[in-house]
Design a protein around this motif. Structure first.
Motif, short mmCIF file in Angstrom:
data_model
loop_
_atom_site.label_atom_id
_atom_site.label_comp_id
_atom_site.label_asym_id
_atom_site.label_seq_id
_atom_site.Cartn_x
_atom_site.Cartn_y
_atom_site.Cartn_z
N HIS A 1 2.39 -4.44 -0.93
CA HIS A 1 2.59 -5.63 -0.80
C HIS A 1 4.45 -5.38 -0.74
O HIS A 1 4.19 -4.54 -1.89
CB HIS A 1 1.98 -7.06 -2.13
CG HIS A 1 3.37 -8.44 -1.75
ND1 HIS A 1 2.35 -9.47 -0.65
CD2 HIS A 1 4.17 -8.70 -2.65
CE1 HIS A 1 3.33 -10.14 -0.38
NE2 HIS A 1 3.78 -10.43 -1.39
N CYS B 1 4.50 -7.83 -8.96
CA CYS B 1 3.67 -8.13 -8.30
C CYS B 1 3.46 -9.33 -7.61
O CYS B 1 2.92 -9.18 -8.61
CB CYS B 1 2.99 -7.08 -7.18
SG CYS B 1 2.46 -7.44 -5.89
N CYS C 1 -0.63 -8.34 -6.79
CA CYS C 1 -1.76 -7.87 -7.76
C CYS C 1 -1.40 -8.67 -8.95
O CYS C 1 -2.24 -7.53 -9.65
CB CYS C 1 -1.31 -6.86 -7.34
SG CYS C 1 -0.65 -4.94 -7.63
N ASN D 1 0.99 -0.14 -5.98
CA ASN D 1 -0.27 0.16 -6.13
C ASN D 1 -1.09 0.49 -4.71
O ASN D 1 -0.87 -0.97 -4.00
CB ASN D 1 -1.15 -2.05 -6.40
CG ASN D 1 -2.14 -1.90 -7.31
OD1 ASN D 1 -2.66 -1.02 -6.85
ND2 ASN D 1 -2.29 -3.02 -7.62
N CYS E 1 -2.80 -2.40 -2.94
CA CYS E 1 -1.82 -3.71 -2.75
C CYS E 1 -0.49 -3.65 -1.93
O CYS E 1 -0.76 -3.99 -0.66
CB CYS E 1 -1.58 -3.99 -4.00
SG CYS E 1 0.23 -5.49 -3.95
N CYS F 1 5.47 -3.49 -3.83
CA CYS F 1 4.25 -2.93 -4.93
C CYS F 1 3.82 -1.18 -3.89
O CYS F 1 3.32 -1.06 -2.92
CB CYS F 1 3.50 -3.46 -4.92
SG CYS F 1 2.11 -3.46 -5.84
N ASN G 1 1.63 -6.55 -10.46
CA ASN G 1 1.62 -5.53 -11.05
C ASN G 1 3.25 -5.48 -11.79
O ASN G 1 3.68 -6.19 -10.94
CB ASN G 1 1.59 -4.13 -9.80
CG ASN G 1 2.77 -3.37 -10.20
OD1 ASN G 1 2.94 -2.76 -11.27
ND2 ASN G 1 3.34 -2.34 -8.55
ZN LIG Z 1 1.19 -4.98 -5.89
#
Ligand SMILES: [Zn+2]
Length: 96
Positions: A28, A58, A61, A23, A26, A21, A63
């Protein structure tokens, strides 16, 4: 020149696909369950980065913007046959 991966060829090739991810709050990363994806989309469904990105969201978050994902394709070394000769050579070299 890139290999045209499908879900089945990724599984057969013992590849691990990890989604990252992008973001900024984030970052992640999530390993994809290729068997589950193959069952959902079919073994011959294209599984290249640009095919997978729109399917991702995601878990951390929420996303779901295809532009905010990156994917890495790496062989799963843990499932690959061991090469003791190479390991011994490396050990001998490092021990010097
Ligand atoms: Zn994320």
């Amino acid at each position: 020149m890139a290999t045209n991966w499908t879900f089945q060829s990724l599984i057969d090739g013992q590849m691990t696909v990890t989604a990252h991810c992008h973001n900024p709050k984030c970052h992640h990363s999530q390993k994809l369950d290729l068997v589950a994806l193959r069952d959902k989309f079919g073994p011959d469904a294209p599984a290249m980065e640009w095919d997978l990105r729109p399917k991702l969201s995601c878990r951390q978050c929420g996303n779901a913007d295809p532009k905010l994902f990156g994917l890495t394709y790496v062989p799963d070394y843990h499932k690959m046959p061991r090469l003791p000769a190479t390991n011994l050579y490396r050990k001998a070299k490092d021990g010097r």
